[in-house]
Design an enzyme around this catalytic site. Structure first.
Site, PDB file in Angstrom:
ATOM      1  N   MET A 104       0.844  -1.163   0.000  1.00 10.81           N
ATOM      2  CA  MET A 104       0.000   0.000   0.000  1.00 10.81           C
ATOM      3  C   MET A 104       0.896   1.234   0.000  1.00 10.81           C
ATOM      4  O   MET A 104       1.576   1.512   0.985  1.00 10.81           O
ATOM      5  CB  MET A 104      -0.913  -0.056   1.214  1.00 10.81           C
ATOM      6  CG  MET A 104      -1.085   1.231   1.953  1.00 10.81           C
ATOM      7  SD  MET A 104      -2.281   1.228   3.269  1.00 10.81           S
ATOM      8  CE  MET A 104      -1.637   0.059   4.419  1.00 10.81           C
ATOM      9  N   PRO A 105       0.935   1.994  -1.097  1.00 10.91           N
ATOM     10  CA  PRO A 105       1.729   3.221  -1.130  1.00 10.91           C
ATOM     11  C   PRO A 105       1.131   4.279  -0.203  1.00 10.91           C
ATOM     12  O   PRO A 105      -0.079   4.462  -0.156  1.00 10.91           O
ATOM     13  CB  PRO A 105       1.630   3.682  -2.583  1.00 10.91           C
ATOM     14  CG  PRO A 105       1.147   2.507  -3.350  1.00 10.91           C
ATOM     15  CD  PRO A 105       0.353   1.684  -2.398  1.00 10.91           C
ATOM     16  N   THR A 106       2.001   4.935   0.526  1.00 18.23           N
ATOM     17  CA  THR A 106       1.589   6.042   1.393  1.00 18.23           C
ATOM     18  C   THR A 106       2.420   7.257   1.033  1.00 18.23           C
ATOM     19  O   THR A 106       3.652   7.195   1.028  1.00 18.23           O
ATOM     20  CB  THR A 106       1.805   5.688   2.884  1.00 18.23           C
ATOM     21  OG1 THR A 106       1.035   4.522   3.189  1.00 18.23           O
ATOM     22  CG2 THR A 106       1.372   6.830   3.772  1.00 18.23           C
TER      23      THR A 106
ATOM     24  N   ASP B 218      -2.730   5.662   0.275  1.00 20.10           N
ATOM     25  CA  ASP B 218      -2.966   6.557   1.411  1.00 20.10           C
ATOM     26  C   ASP B 218      -2.185   7.841   1.192  1.00 20.10           C
ATOM     27  O   ASP B 218      -1.022   7.809   0.771  1.00 20.10           O
ATOM     28  CB  ASP B 218      -2.491   5.929   2.731  1.00 20.10           C
ATOM     29  CG  ASP B 218      -3.384   4.788   3.176  1.00 20.10           C
ATOM     30  OD1 ASP B 218      -4.607   4.863   2.956  1.00 20.10           O
ATOM     31  OD2 ASP B 218      -2.853   3.822   3.746  1.00 20.10           O
TER      32      ASP B 218
END
Length: 79
Positions: free
Chosen positions: A1-3, A40
């Site tokens: 999940m890239p943040t 995110d």
């Protein structure tokens, strides 16, 4: 999940932030192949008195009107 962590000088409107997170999310989807729901984005509003560039706090800066207009400083409460 890239943040993504985005630090902004305070003063952006909710609409500007909405457009920013939409564009950033799409850029991550297009570039990394992520699903939008996995991206995110954390927005941090920084006060002008807590941000300095070139050894000068932004709260202490005096910009000529032409520079303020060119940099969009009127629209963002940063001038």
């Amino acid at each position: 999940m890239p943040t993504l962590r985005v630090e902004l000088m305070e003063g952006r409107t909710p609409e500007q932030k909405k457009e920013l997170v939409k564009a950033l999310t799409q850029a991550v989807v297009d570039t990394l192949g992520s699903k939008p729901e996995s991206v995110d984005i954390l927005l941090y509003d920084i006060k002008r008195g807590d941000w300095a560039t070139g050894g000068v706090l932004w709260s202490a800066r005096q910009w000529p009107p032409a520079v303020q207009a060119a940099r969009g400083l009127f629209c963002c409460g940063v001038g």
